[in-house]
Motif scaffolding. Structure first.
Motif, mmCIF file in Angstrom:
data_model
loop_
_atom_site.group_PDB
_atom_site.id
_atom_site.type_symbol
_atom_site.label_atom_id
_atom_site.label_comp_id
_atom_site.label_asym_id
_atom_site.label_seq_id
_atom_site.Cartn_x
_atom_site.Cartn_y
_atom_site.Cartn_z
ATOM 1 N N UNK A 1 0.824 -1.210 0.000
ATOM 2 C CA UNK A 1 0.000 0.000 0.000
ATOM 3 C C UNK A 1 0.861 1.263 0.000
ATOM 4 N N UNK A 2 1.980 1.249 0.688
ATOM 5 C CA UNK A 2 2.818 2.440 0.806
ATOM 6 C C UNK A 2 3.527 2.837 -0.475
ATOM 7 N N UNK A 3 3.785 1.870 -1.342
ATOM 8 C CA UNK A 3 4.477 2.163 -2.605
ATOM 9 C C UNK A 3 3.555 2.024 -3.825
ATOM 10 N N UNK A 4 2.262 1.866 -3.581
ATOM 11 C CA UNK A 4 1.300 1.865 -4.680
ATOM 12 C C UNK A 4 1.116 0.558 -5.428
ATOM 13 N N UNK A 5 1.641 -0.535 -4.898
ATOM 14 C CA UNK A 5 1.481 -1.819 -5.585
ATOM 15 C C UNK A 5 0.023 -2.265 -5.592
ATOM 16 N N UNK A 6 -0.695 -2.009 -4.538
ATOM 17 C CA UNK A 6 -2.117 -2.380 -4.481
ATOM 18 C C UNK A 6 -2.870 -1.775 -5.662
ATOM 19 N N UNK B 1 7.323 -9.483 -10.539
ATOM 20 C CA UNK B 1 8.719 -9.391 -10.116
ATOM 21 C C UNK B 1 9.007 -8.038 -9.472
ATOM 22 N N UNK B 2 8.330 -7.001 -9.925
ATOM 23 C CA UNK B 2 8.513 -5.689 -9.312
ATOM 24 C C UNK B 2 8.086 -5.679 -7.854
ATOM 25 N N UNK B 3 6.899 -6.226 -7.591
ATOM 26 C CA UNK B 3 6.426 -6.261 -6.207
ATOM 27 C C UNK B 3 7.274 -7.211 -5.361
ATOM 28 N N UNK B 4 7.611 -8.371 -5.908
ATOM 29 C CA UNK B 4 8.469 -9.302 -5.176
ATOM 30 C C UNK B 4 9.789 -8.630 -4.812
ATOM 31 N N UNK B 5 10.404 -7.950 -5.766
ATOM 32 C CA UNK B 5 11.679 -7.272 -5.507
ATOM 33 C C UNK B 5 11.528 -6.196 -4.427
ATOM 34 N N UNK B 6 10.431 -5.441 -4.473
ATOM 35 C CA UNK B 6 10.202 -4.398 -3.468
ATOM 36 C C UNK B 6 10.025 -5.009 -2.078
#
Length: 168
Positions: free
Chosen positions: A67-72, A105-110
């Protein structure tokens, strides 16, 4: 090598395994559910990231990267923001789809970066701190971290199995 390096190595291994599983797959392939209703590679990788994020954020006193980085918002799933896969029925599993594996992969990496940053911030003596008294025996910070790593490794193995089952 100190204990922090070992914990970081452990979490990076599941990240590497997930990247290998996703390499060369289309989003449609990653979203495929064996038998029509079992966990897809997408769901498994998303859950690996979510289970880390949901557990590391409160330990570190930081917002979840979800939620903090906008992935949701980027994922746009028809699920509550707090959803992380635990207890998902087949209908909820089916809602975890992506149009591009780079999103996964972007969310996993974050999530992994947040996990590594948290682990790096610890001193060895903090691993014995009790972080959850709902269990008998109470869960220490170190045991919670090993549990996160173990869960990620198991689900990464499941994702590799699904890839082999479906695509050889």
């Amino acid at each position: 090598m100190d204990v922090k390096d070992l914990l970081i190595d452990g979490i990076e291994r599941s990240q590497e395994a997930c990247r290998a599983v996703l390499r060369g797959l289309t989003a449609d392939q990653a979203n495929t559910r064996p038998g029509g209703d079992h966990n897809s590679i997408t769901w498994l990788v998303w859950h690996i990231a979510r289970e880390q994020d949901v557990q590391i954020a409160p330990l570190g006193g930081t917002p979840e990267v979800w939620t903090g980085q906008g992935w949701f918002e980027r994922f746009g799933l028809d699920l509550p923001a707090a959803s992380m896969g635990y207890g998902h029925d087949t209908a909820a599993v089916g809602k975890v789809v992506v149009s591009d594996t780079a999103l996964l992969t972007g969310y996993l990496d974050a999530a992994v970066e947040a996990t590594k940053a948290y682990i790096s911030s610890l001193t060895a003596d903090r691993l014995d701190d009790i972080v959850d008294e709902r269990w008998d025996p109470p869960v220490t910070r170190g045991v919670r971290l090993v549990s996160i790593i173990d869960d990620a490794a198991q689900h990464a193995g499941q994702a590799a199995y699904v890839r082999g089952l479906l695509f050889g």
